[in-house]
Design a protein around this motif. Structure first.
Motif, PDB file in Angstrom:
ATOM      1  N   LYS A   5       0.840  -1.203   0.000  1.00 26.73           N
ATOM      2  CA  LYS A   5       0.000   0.000   0.000  1.00 26.73           C
ATOM      3  C   LYS A   5       0.872   1.247   0.000  1.00 26.73           C
ATOM      4  N   SER A   6       0.325   2.307  -0.502  1.00 32.52           N
ATOM      5  CA  SER A   6       0.958   3.635  -0.479  1.00 32.52           C
ATOM      6  C   SER A   6       2.272   3.695  -1.248  1.00 32.52           C
ATOM      7  N   LEU A   7       2.320   3.071  -2.404  1.00 31.32           N
ATOM      8  CA  LEU A   7       3.540   3.123  -3.219  1.00 31.32           C
ATOM      9  C   LEU A   7       3.861   4.540  -3.681  1.00 31.32           C
ATOM     10  N   GLU A   8       2.842   5.387  -3.742  1.00 27.10           N
ATOM     11  CA  GLU A   8       3.071   6.750  -4.225  1.00 27.10           C
ATOM     12  C   GLU A   8       3.721   7.647  -3.174  1.00 27.10           C
ATOM     13  N   LYS A   9       3.762   7.199  -1.917  1.00 22.12           N
ATOM     14  CA  LYS A   9       4.316   8.024  -0.847  1.00 22.12           C
ATOM     15  C   LYS A   9       5.837   7.882  -0.801  1.00 22.12           C
ATOM     16  N   PHE A  10       6.497   9.034  -0.609  1.00 24.05           N
ATOM     17  CA  PHE A  10       7.954   9.064  -0.526  1.00 24.05           C
ATOM     18  C   PHE A  10       8.337  10.364   0.164  1.00 24.05           C
ATOM     19  N   ASP A  11       9.236  10.313   1.121  1.00 24.50           N
ATOM     20  CA  ASP A  11       9.649  11.491   1.866  1.00 24.50           C
ATOM     21  C   ASP A  11      10.738  12.227   1.083  1.00 24.50           C
ATOM     22  N   ILE A  12      10.301  13.084   0.187  1.00 24.78           N
ATOM     23  CA  ILE A  12      11.197  13.803  -0.715  1.00 24.78           C
ATOM     24  C   ILE A  12      12.195  14.660   0.063  1.00 24.78           C
ATOM     25  N   GLU A  13      11.720  15.338   1.104  1.00 27.00           N
ATOM     26  CA  GLU A  13      12.606  16.213   1.886  1.00 27.00           C
ATOM     27  C   GLU A  13      13.669  15.411   2.637  1.00 27.00           C
ATOM     28  N   PHE A  14      13.270  14.306   3.261  1.00 28.86           N
ATOM     29  CA  PHE A  14      14.224  13.493   4.015  1.00 28.86           C
ATOM     30  C   PHE A  14      15.347  12.996   3.124  1.00 28.86           C
ATOM     31  N   PHE A  15      14.991  12.568   1.915  1.00 30.84           N
ATOM     32  CA  PHE A  15      15.986  12.038   0.984  1.00 30.84           C
ATOM     33  C   PHE A  15      16.534  13.118   0.043  1.00 30.84           C
ATOM     34  N   SER A  17      15.516  15.033  -2.393  1.00 30.54           N
ATOM     35  CA  SER A  17      15.332  14.734  -3.816  1.00 30.54           C
ATOM     36  C   SER A  17      14.576  15.861  -4.503  1.00 30.54           C
ATOM     37  N   ASN A  18      14.793  15.983  -5.792  1.00 27.16           N
ATOM     38  CA  ASN A  18      14.084  16.957  -6.603  1.00 27.16           C
ATOM     39  C   ASN A  18      12.632  16.488  -6.752  1.00 27.16           C
ATOM     40  N   PRO A  19      11.650  17.281  -6.287  1.00 24.85           N
ATOM     41  CA  PRO A  19      10.249  16.849  -6.357  1.00 24.85           C
ATOM     42  C   PRO A  19       9.781  16.537  -7.776  1.00 24.85           C
ATOM     43  N   LYS A  20      10.273  17.279  -8.768  1.00 21.33           N
ATOM     44  CA  LYS A  20       9.855  17.013 -10.151  1.00 21.33           C
ATOM     45  C   LYS A  20      10.351  15.653 -10.618  1.00 21.33           C
ATOM     46  N   GLN A  21      11.521  15.240 -10.138  1.00 18.00           N
ATOM     47  CA  GLN A  21      12.048  13.921 -10.489  1.00 18.00           C
ATOM     48  C   GLN A  21      11.336  12.835  -9.686  1.00 18.00           C
ATOM     49  N   LEU A  76       2.565  11.745 -18.993  1.00 13.63           N
ATOM     50  CA  LEU A  76       4.022  11.808 -18.858  1.00 13.63           C
ATOM     51  C   LEU A  76       4.361  13.102 -18.119  1.00 13.63           C
ATOM     52  N   ASN A  77       3.841  13.261 -16.915  1.00 11.80           N
ATOM     53  CA  ASN A  77       3.897  14.451 -16.060  1.00 11.80           C
ATOM     54  C   ASN A  77       4.882  15.534 -16.478  1.00 11.80           C
ATOM     55  N   ASN A  78       6.136  15.191 -16.687  1.00 12.42           N
ATOM     56  CA  ASN A  78       7.154  16.172 -17.058  1.00 12.42           C
ATOM     57  C   ASN A  78       8.278  15.432 -17.779  1.00 12.42           C
ATOM     58  N   LEU A  79       9.248  16.162 -18.247  1.00 12.15           N
ATOM     59  CA  LEU A  79      10.325  15.525 -19.017  1.00 12.15           C
ATOM     60  C   LEU A  79      11.150  14.551 -18.202  1.00 12.15           C
ATOM     61  N   TYR A  80      11.143  14.675 -16.874  1.00 17.45           N
ATOM     62  CA  TYR A  80      11.854  13.708 -16.045  1.00 17.45           C
ATOM     63  C   TYR A  80      11.223  12.322 -16.158  1.00 17.45           C
ATOM     64  N   GLY A  81      10.004  12.268 -16.653  1.00 17.44           N
ATOM     65  CA  GLY A  81       9.320  10.994 -16.829  1.00 17.44           C
ATOM     66  C   GLY A  81      10.070  10.049 -17.757  1.00 17.44           C
ATOM     67  N   LEU A  82      10.890  10.602 -18.642  1.00 16.15           N
ATOM     68  CA  LEU A  82      11.685   9.754 -19.534  1.00 16.15           C
ATOM     69  C   LEU A  82      12.650   8.880 -18.745  1.00 16.15           C
ATOM     70  N   ALA A  83      13.113   9.377 -17.602  1.00 12.71           N
ATOM     71  CA  ALA A  83      14.071   8.629 -16.787  1.00 12.71           C
ATOM     72  C   ALA A  83      13.446   7.401 -16.145  1.00 12.71           C
ATOM     73  N   ARG A  84      12.132   7.358 -16.066  1.00 12.45           N
ATOM     74  CA  ARG A  84      11.485   6.192 -15.442  1.00 12.45           C
ATOM     75  C   ARG A  84      11.732   4.919 -16.242  1.00 12.45           C
ATOM     76  N   ASN A  92      21.729   4.318  -9.751  1.00 14.79           N
ATOM     77  CA  ASN A  92      22.379   5.623  -9.804  1.00 14.79           C
ATOM     78  C   ASN A  92      21.726   6.666  -8.900  1.00 14.79           C
ATOM     79  N   ARG A  93      20.420   6.665  -8.796  1.00 10.85           N
ATOM     80  CA  ARG A  93      19.741   7.610  -7.890  1.00 10.85           C
ATOM     81  C   ARG A  93      20.122   7.310  -6.441  1.00 10.85           C
TER      82      ARG A  93
END
Length: 177
Positions: A5-15, A17-21, A76-84, A92-93
């Motif tokens: 459950k909750s695969l979409e959740k991720f603590d961007i600030e803790f890690f 990370s760039n929110p757009k990525q 494809l939300n944004n161009l960073y979507g290509l990296a998926r 690498n991330r």
């Protein structure tokens, strides 16, 4: 089948990370980052102690299907979507987030991908390419199309339990389809 459950959740600030990525990362990558951090923490090693070290990251992955879902949906939300679509991101991330400077790559050997990642990490340490390694494997099926293809191909068990190379494995004669 297990359900996370909750695969979409991720603590961007803790890690840090760039929110757009991070918004378009494959959920496997989010889980790999979280679980790798937890594993290092559980081993009693502060992640800050690894930052800047010659620590390698080796990840076994056999497919990234969220890109196909995004493509079919037109989201494809944004161009960073290509990296998926890039397997390399799974390693690498993690290297970038944790500040690790050893080898960082993904092995794709289908069901044996995690075993190959362990072998590659062991070899890299023995050859002096890195001093230590974080090794992980990830397989999360998002796309129902994959199971739809596996089902008539006799690639799934009747009871949902994996019995690869086992005498009790399901055979075509046992399957009702």
């Amino acid at each position: 089948m297990g359900v996370i459950k909750s695969l979409e959740k991720f603590d961007i600030e803790f890690f840090t990370s760039n929110p757009k990525q991070a918004d378009v990362w494959d959920p496997k990558l989010r889980k790999l980052v979280e679980v790798s951090y937890e594993a290092v923490f559980d081993a009693g090693i502060p992640i800050e102690k690894l930052r800047g070290t010659n620590t390698g990251v080796f990840v076994g992955v056999s497919d990234v299907d969220t890109g196909a879902i995004a493509f079919r949906s037109g989201k494809l939300n944004n161009l960073y979507g290509l990296a998926r679509h890039a397997f390399a991101m799974m390693a690498n991330r993690k290297s970038f987030i944790f500040g690790l400077h050893g080898p960082s790559y993904v092995s794709d050997a289908a069901c044996a991908a995690s075993a190959v990642a362990i072998q590659e990490a062991t070899n890299a340490i023995r050859m002096g390419l890195c001093d230590s390694a974080i090794v992980a494997g990830a397989c999360i099926r998002h796309d129902p199309l994959t199971s739809k293809i596996f089902f008539p191909s006799d690639m799934l068990s009747v009871d949902g339990k994996c019995k690869v190379f086992d005498n009790s494995a399901d055979t075509s004669e046992q399957k009702p389809w």
